[in-house]
Design an enzyme around this catalytic site. Structure first.
Site, PDB file in Angstrom:
ATOM      1  N   ARG A  37      82.620  51.916  42.288  1.00  0.00           N
ATOM      2  CA  ARG A  37      82.738  51.763  40.651  1.00  0.00           C
ATOM      3  C   ARG A  37      84.207  51.881  40.529  1.00  0.00           C
ATOM      4  NH1 ARG A  37      78.348  56.166  38.598  1.00  0.00           N
ATOM      5  NH2 ARG A  37      76.745  54.925  38.668  1.00  0.00           N
ATOM      6  N   LYS A 198      57.002  55.979  36.906  1.00  0.00           N
ATOM      7  CA  LYS A 198      56.074  56.446  35.685  1.00  0.00           C
ATOM      8  C   LYS A 198      55.846  55.460  34.927  1.00  0.00           C
ATOM      9  CE  LYS A 198      56.907  61.267  35.979  1.00  0.00           C
ATOM     10  NZ  LYS A 198      57.439  62.435  35.055  1.00  0.00           N
ATOM     11  N   GLY A 351      68.736  52.150  38.664  1.00  0.00           N
ATOM     12  CA  GLY A 351      69.245  53.073  39.825  1.00  0.00           C
ATOM     13  C   GLY A 351      68.729  52.693  41.229  1.00  0.00           C
ATOM     14  N   GLY A 374      70.619  53.776  33.286  1.00  0.00           N
ATOM     15  CA  GLY A 374      70.014  54.038  31.974  1.00  0.00           C
ATOM     16  C   GLY A 374      70.261  53.076  30.731  1.00  0.00           C
TER      17      GLY A 374
HETATM   18  P1  ADP Z   1      64.765  52.662  38.705  1.00  0.00           P
HETATM   19  O1  ADP Z   1      65.621  53.754  39.345  1.00  0.00           O
HETATM   20  O2  ADP Z   1      64.822  51.389  39.533  1.00  0.00           O
HETATM   21  O3  ADP Z   1      64.473  52.588  37.333  1.00  0.00           O
HETATM   22  P2  ADP Z   1      62.249  54.595  38.975  1.00  0.00           P
HETATM   23  O4  ADP Z   1      63.346  55.829  38.929  1.00  0.00           O
HETATM   24  O5  ADP Z   1      61.590  54.419  37.689  1.00  0.00           O
HETATM   25  O6  ADP Z   1      63.175  53.212  39.262  1.00  0.00           O
HETATM   26  O7  ADP Z   1      61.399  54.787  40.344  1.00  0.00           O
HETATM   27  C1  ADP Z   1      61.690  54.974  41.552  1.00  0.00           C
HETATM   28  C2  ADP Z   1      60.902  56.122  42.179  1.00  0.00           C
HETATM   29  O8  ADP Z   1      59.585  55.592  42.134  1.00  0.00           O
HETATM   30  C3  ADP Z   1      61.359  55.901  43.585  1.00  0.00           C
HETATM   31  O9  ADP Z   1      61.850  57.421  43.845  1.00  0.00           O
HETATM   32  C4  ADP Z   1      60.160  55.607  44.385  1.00  0.00           C
HETATM   33  O10 ADP Z   1      59.773  56.615  45.552  1.00  0.00           O
HETATM   34  C5  ADP Z   1      58.768  56.027  43.186  1.00  0.00           C
HETATM   35  N1  ADP Z   1      57.807  55.367  43.576  1.00  0.00           N
HETATM   36  C6  ADP Z   1      57.551  54.134  43.891  1.00  0.00           C
HETATM   37  N2  ADP Z   1      56.237  53.764  44.172  1.00  0.00           N
HETATM   38  C7  ADP Z   1      55.615  54.994  44.063  1.00  0.00           C
HETATM   39  C8  ADP Z   1      54.298  55.515  44.572  1.00  0.00           C
HETATM   40  N3  ADP Z   1      53.444  54.507  44.926  1.00  0.00           N
HETATM   41  N4  ADP Z   1      54.019  56.562  44.234  1.00  0.00           N
HETATM   42  C9  ADP Z   1      54.891  57.618  44.127  1.00  0.00           C
HETATM   43  N5  ADP Z   1      56.221  57.402  43.808  1.00  0.00           N
HETATM   44  C10 ADP Z   1      56.539  55.967  43.601  1.00  0.00           C
HETATM   45 MG    MG Z   2      65.547  56.042  39.015  1.00  0.00          MG
END
Ligand code: ADP
Ligand code: MG
Length: 394
Positions: A37, A198, A351, A374
């Site tokens: 960063r 989610k 992230g 975010g």
């Molecule tokens: P980002 O940070 O890229 O926006 P998220 O925070 O929404 O992504 O999601 C990342 C998390 O989703 C990871 O920790 C990953 O382990 C989890 N994940 C992905 N696929 C599954 C799954 N099939 N079951 C449970 N958790 C999952």
């Molecule tokens: Mg995340």
């Protein structure tokens, strides 16, 4: 872009306040473990210094709760910043006030000072006009290069941007151009891949991108809420029962709009949520009781890859599986590697998605990797970020 950029001002002799994101990761002893960063902001900072600005740098670091906290003081960050910049950086122990004013008054062209952690001032996160006024009084110009903080209306990101003639730094400009293209006028065909844990945290993104995309791919944990909404058995896979109707509505909307909606047609499942669990690959409709969907399967990967071959622009937010566990990382890494070879402009935000791309070792071949988790999510939801909206219009 409709905002002023740093190329639009003359900085010689001008006291210039710049908001950067030096919120670096540290270990338990407070040592900086990754200074990406800091180095990422150097092009903007060098441009200003070389243009003769008197540069007043500010950042937040960590989440100090009640005013100054030595744990979150910027001394080590100042030292590393100075090393990387190859120039002296005068670190101040306050954000505003007489000591800061005196130090700023003594600056010469090309000098750099670093204010103390802006979150040591309780007014910062409240966008307090009194603090904004003190910050703004330090300088004649303001530059924002902290995309990852621009979804917050704080004094250092929003208040000061309105109080002074202001501009986007190079990092911020790049984010606005890449993410802005995705959410306003993506090149077609446009594919949006949404994954992660989610539905609830990504439904805003799905809804907004539905207006723009030719294809929507749903992967990761959230795919199982969609599969269940179609009446398929999902065993013990992650599911948000409150969002079954939302998932159904999204699929109906995609159909109505003629948006191709790709859900996993095969999945890698496990009998426990751990890397060493027993695992198999099954059709999406064949998840046995008690098993957990952990990753997309090879047929789904191939289907997504074929779509990516046709796309002109792609946005990806959220991993396709539990990529932190090696045995369930293949879907996510396959997609990351594919994005590094396609002709489509690939924009990646979030992230964990960015971490996955870095781990796959393909970050250099990706069109744009967003620095703000975010902030990128809010942009993909079609929201205007306060720190960007507040900048001076072109
Ligand atoms: P980002 O940070 O890229 O926006 P998220 O925070 O929404 O992504 O999601 C990342 C998390 O989703 C990871 O920790 C990953 O382990 C989890 N994940 C992905 N696929 C599954 C799954 N099939 N079951 C449970 N958790 C999952
Ligand atoms: Mg995340």
């Amino acid at each position: 872009m409709n905002k002023k950029t740093i190329r639009d001002y003359d900085y010689r002799g001008k006291r210039t306040l710049i908001r950067v994101d030096f919120n670096v990761p540290t270990d338990d002893a407070g040592n900086i473990t990754d200074d990406t960063r800091i180095t990422a902001a150097l092009p903007t900072i060098n441009h200003l210094v070389d243009s003769g600005a008197r540069l007043i740098v500010m950042t937040h670091f960590g989440r100090p709760k009640n005013g100054p906290d030595p744990k979150y003081a910027l001394d080590r960050i100042a030292t590393r910043f100075s090393e990387r910049l190859g120039r002296p950086v005068k670190k101040l122990d306050k954000v505003v006030g007489p000591e800061v004013e005196a130090a700023v008054a003594a600056m010469k062209d090309g000098d750099v000072v670093l204010l103390e952690n802006v979150r040591f001032e309780p007014g910062e996160t409240k966008d307090d006009p009194a603090l904004t006024e003190k910050m703004a009084a330090l300088a004649e110009l303001y530059v924002n290069d902290a995309f990852g903080s621009s979804h917050r209306a704080h004094c250092s990101t929003h208040g000061v941007a309105r109080a002074l003639p202001s501009a986007a730094g190079f990092l911020l400009e790049k984010e606005i151009e890449a993410l802005g293209a995705v959410v306003e006028a993506p090149e077609k065909p446009f594919t949006a891949m949404i994954g992660g844990a989610k539905v609830s945290s990504k439904i805003g993104v799905i809804k907004h991108l539905m207006n723009l995309a030719d294809t929507i791919v749903i992967g990761g944990g959230m795919a199982f809420t969609f599969l269940k909404a179609q009446g398929l058995p999902i065993g013990k896979s992650l599911c948000e029962d409150d969002f079954l109707q939302v998932a159904k509505d999204a699929m109906a909307e995609a159909k109505r709009r003629n948006v191709r909606f790709i859900l996993p047609s095969d999945v890698v499942i496990a009998d426990a949520f751990e890397n060493g669990a027993n695992r198999r690959t099954v059709d999406a409709g064949d998840i046995p009781d008690g098993w957990i969907g952990m990753d997309i399967g090879p047929r789904t990967i191939a289907e997504i890859e074929a779509d990516l071959d046709r796309a002109a622009m792609v946005v990806w937010n959220g991993p396709m599986g539990v990529f932190e566990m090696e045995n369930f990382s293949q879907g996510t890494f396959a997609i990351a590697k594919k994005l590094a070879t396609v002709k489509a402009k690939a924009v990646i935000g979030g992230g964990d998605s960015v971490a996955a791309v870095n781990q796959a070792g393909v970050a250099d071949s990706i069109y744009h990797i967003s620095t703000g988790g975010g902030a990128s999510l809010e942009m993909l939801e079609g929201q205007e970020l306060p720190g960007i909206a507040a900048l001076t219009d072109r």
